[in-house]
Every structure is written in structure tokens, then in C-alpha cells.
Design a protein around this motif. Structure first.
Motif, mmCIF file in Angstrom:
data_model
loop_
_atom_site.group_PDB
_atom_site.id
_atom_site.type_symbol
_atom_site.label_atom_id
_atom_site.label_comp_id
_atom_site.label_asym_id
_atom_site.label_seq_id
_atom_site.Cartn_x
_atom_site.Cartn_y
_atom_site.Cartn_z
ATOM 1 N N GLY A 73 0.809 -1.208 0.000
ATOM 2 C CA GLY A 73 0.000 0.000 0.000
ATOM 3 C C GLY A 73 0.842 1.257 0.000
ATOM 4 N N PHE A 74 1.971 1.228 0.696
ATOM 5 C CA PHE A 74 2.864 2.383 0.701
ATOM 6 C C PHE A 74 3.459 2.624 -0.685
ATOM 7 C CE2 PHE A 74 7.108 4.270 1.300
ATOM 8 C CZ PHE A 74 6.729 5.465 1.880
ATOM 9 N N ILE A 75 3.880 1.551 -1.337
ATOM 10 C CA ILE A 75 4.454 1.683 -2.680
ATOM 11 C C ILE A 75 3.392 2.188 -3.657
ATOM 12 C CG2 ILE A 75 5.433 0.387 -4.614
ATOM 13 C CD1 ILE A 75 6.800 -1.395 -2.452
ATOM 14 N N TYR A 76 2.200 1.616 -3.589
ATOM 15 C CA TYR A 76 1.118 2.067 -4.445
ATOM 16 C C TYR A 76 0.748 3.512 -4.127
ATOM 17 C CZ TYR A 76 -3.399 2.142 -6.782
ATOM 18 O OH TYR A 76 -4.460 2.461 -7.582
ATOM 19 N N GLY A 77 0.763 3.876 -2.856
ATOM 20 C CA GLY A 77 0.459 5.245 -2.454
ATOM 21 C C GLY A 77 1.489 6.247 -2.951
ATOM 22 N N MET A 78 2.765 5.835 -2.997
ATOM 23 C CA MET A 78 3.800 6.728 -3.537
ATOM 24 C C MET A 78 3.521 7.049 -4.995
ATOM 25 S SD MET A 78 7.502 5.675 -1.878
ATOM 26 C CE MET A 78 7.814 4.575 -3.204
ATOM 27 N N PHE A 79 3.219 6.015 -5.781
ATOM 28 C CA PHE A 79 2.958 6.238 -7.200
ATOM 29 C C PHE A 79 1.675 7.048 -7.408
ATOM 30 C CE2 PHE A 79 5.706 2.425 -7.726
ATOM 31 C CZ PHE A 79 6.697 3.050 -8.477
ATOM 32 N N THR A 80 0.663 6.808 -6.589
ATOM 33 C CA THR A 80 -0.579 7.555 -6.710
ATOM 34 C C THR A 80 -0.377 9.017 -6.333
ATOM 35 O OG1 THR A 80 -1.780 5.547 -6.157
ATOM 36 C CG2 THR A 80 -3.000 7.585 -6.043
ATOM 37 N N MET A 140 2.476 10.669 -6.553
ATOM 38 C CA MET A 140 3.246 11.288 -7.637
ATOM 39 C C MET A 140 2.349 11.616 -8.821
ATOM 40 S SD MET A 140 7.005 9.465 -7.693
ATOM 41 C CE MET A 140 6.424 7.797 -7.892
ATOM 42 N N ALA A 141 1.404 10.735 -9.129
ATOM 43 C CA ALA A 141 0.474 11.010 -10.219
ATOM 44 C C ALA A 141 -0.423 12.192 -9.885
ATOM 45 C CB ALA A 141 -0.368 9.771 -10.510
ATOM 46 N N ALA A 142 -0.826 12.311 -8.617
ATOM 47 C CA ALA A 142 -1.673 13.440 -8.211
ATOM 48 C C ALA A 142 -0.909 14.760 -8.307
ATOM 49 C CB ALA A 142 -2.172 13.225 -6.792
ATOM 50 N N PHE A 143 0.350 14.748 -7.895
ATOM 51 C CA PHE A 143 1.143 15.973 -7.999
ATOM 52 C C PHE A 143 1.463 16.319 -9.446
ATOM 53 C CE2 PHE A 143 2.837 15.375 -3.468
ATOM 54 C CZ PHE A 143 1.907 16.267 -2.972
ATOM 55 N N SER A 144 1.499 15.326 -10.309
ATOM 56 C CA SER A 144 1.779 15.578 -11.719
ATOM 57 C C SER A 144 0.556 16.072 -12.472
ATOM 58 C CB SER A 144 2.293 14.304 -12.390
ATOM 59 O OG SER A 144 3.487 13.876 -11.776
ATOM 60 N N GLY A 145 -0.611 15.935 -11.893
ATOM 61 C CA GLY A 145 -1.821 16.415 -12.536
ATOM 62 C C GLY A 145 -2.578 15.345 -13.286
ATOM 63 N N TYR A 146 -2.257 14.073 -13.068
ATOM 64 C CA TYR A 146 -2.941 12.997 -13.783
ATOM 65 C C TYR A 146 -4.243 12.570 -13.123
ATOM 66 C CZ TYR A 146 1.103 12.306 -16.725
ATOM 67 O OH TYR A 146 2.116 12.481 -17.621
ATOM 68 N N ILE A 203 -9.482 13.315 -2.875
ATOM 69 C CA ILE A 203 -8.776 13.251 -1.599
ATOM 70 C C ILE A 203 -8.216 11.845 -1.387
ATOM 71 C CG2 ILE A 203 -9.063 13.353 0.904
ATOM 72 C CD1 ILE A 203 -11.086 15.597 0.435
ATOM 73 N N LEU A 204 -9.027 10.829 -1.658
ATOM 74 C CA LEU A 204 -8.575 9.449 -1.458
ATOM 75 C C LEU A 204 -7.456 9.078 -2.416
ATOM 76 C CD1 LEU A 204 -11.937 7.557 -0.916
ATOM 77 C CD2 LEU A 204 -10.219 8.131 0.791
ATOM 78 N N LEU A 205 -7.558 9.524 -3.648
ATOM 79 C CA LEU A 205 -6.538 9.178 -4.630
ATOM 80 C C LEU A 205 -5.643 10.365 -4.957
ATOM 81 C CD1 LEU A 205 -8.571 6.924 -7.057
ATOM 82 C CD2 LEU A 205 -6.896 6.240 -5.355
ATOM 83 N N GLY A 206 -5.471 11.226 -4.037
ATOM 84 C CA GLY A 206 -4.636 12.398 -4.240
ATOM 85 C C GLY A 206 -3.417 12.370 -3.351
ATOM 86 N N GLN A 207 -3.173 13.503 -2.747
ATOM 87 C CA GLN A 207 -1.978 13.648 -1.934
ATOM 88 C C GLN A 207 -2.016 12.793 -0.674
ATOM 89 O OE1 GLN A 207 -3.807 16.268 -3.038
ATOM 90 N NE2 GLN A 207 -2.464 17.211 -4.540
ATOM 91 N N TRP A 208 -3.185 12.466 -0.162
ATOM 92 C CA TRP A 208 -3.293 11.694 1.070
ATOM 93 C C TRP A 208 -3.170 10.191 0.852
ATOM 94 C CZ3 TRP A 208 -2.849 13.400 5.819
ATOM 95 C CH2 TRP A 208 -2.998 14.765 6.034
ATOM 96 N N ILE A 243 -0.659 8.453 0.097
ATOM 97 C CA ILE A 243 0.571 7.884 0.653
ATOM 98 C C ILE A 243 0.403 7.577 2.141
ATOM 99 C CG2 ILE A 243 1.744 10.013 1.340
ATOM 100 C CD1 ILE A 243 4.264 8.727 -0.018
ATOM 101 N N VAL A 244 -0.600 8.172 2.783
ATOM 102 C CA VAL A 244 -0.893 7.894 4.181
ATOM 103 C C VAL A 244 -2.052 6.905 4.310
ATOM 104 C CG1 VAL A 244 -1.656 8.915 6.352
ATOM 105 C CG2 VAL A 244 -0.056 10.152 4.890
ATOM 106 N N MET A 245 -3.089 7.114 3.512
ATOM 107 C CA MET A 245 -4.311 6.333 3.667
ATOM 108 C C MET A 245 -4.203 4.906 3.123
ATOM 109 S SD MET A 245 -7.072 9.294 2.814
ATOM 110 C CE MET A 245 -8.486 8.328 3.275
#
Length: 91
Positions: A24-31, A33-39, A48-53, A55-57
Motif C-alpha cells: 500500500g505504501f508503494i502504491y500510495g507513492m505512485f498515486t 506522484m500522479a496526483a502531484f503531476s496532474g494525472y 482526496i482518497l486518490l490524491g496527496q493523502w 501515501i498515508v491512507m
């Protein structure tokens, strides 16, 4: 030959919690990064769930679900195999 008659339910649950939490942490990192990239466009709870949070959630969600699945799987294994045992050949 080793015969496994019972497994430690809490040990299995802890191992699955750690493994799933790490995934989940690895998947959260990629998610994240995608949120910060604008994807990941959108507003509301989905962003919120699939954004910056994420990596925690996601590690928390995956870890808790892995723990519960480990408890259930260990209990089912102990009840079904029980006294019959499971033979494992060792060298």
C-alpha cells in the motif's frame, strides 16, 4: 517430513499486515506522484482518497485489511485442516 497441524493466527495476521501495508505504501507513492503531476483530476472525496493523502491512507487501509484477512484465513486453516495435518517434505 514435517506435518503442520496448526498455524499461529496472530503471526500470520501480522505478516500479512506488514506485507500489505508495504504494498500500500508503494502504491500510495505512485498515486501521490500522479496526483502531484496532474494525472488525477476531479474534486471531492475521490480526489482526496486518490490524491496527496494516498501515501498515508493506502498503507493504513491495506495493512488493516491484511491483518483482518490473516485472522480469517488462519482461523479457517486451523478449523479445516485441524487434526488432519498438512504434510510438507523437507530435505
Amino acid at each position: 517430513m514435517v506435518i503442520i497441524k496448526e498455524i499461529d493466527i496472530s503471526g500470520l495476521a501480522k505478516i500479512l499486515a506488514i506485507a500489505n501495508g508495504t504494498a500500500g505504501f508503494i502504491y500510495g507513492m505512485f498515486t501521490t506522484m500522479a496526483a502531484f503531476s496532474g494525472y488525477l483530476p476531479g474534486e471531492g472525496i475521490f480526489s482526496i482518497l486518490l490524491g496527496q493523502w494516498s501515501i498515508v491512507m493506502l498503507p493504513v487501509f491495506y495493512g488493516v485489511s491484511g491483518y483482518l484477512i490473516g485472522l480469517i484465513a488462519g482461523y479457517i486453516y486451523n478449523k479445516t485442516v485441524g487434526s488432519k495435518g498438512f504434510e510438507v517434505k523437507t530435505k
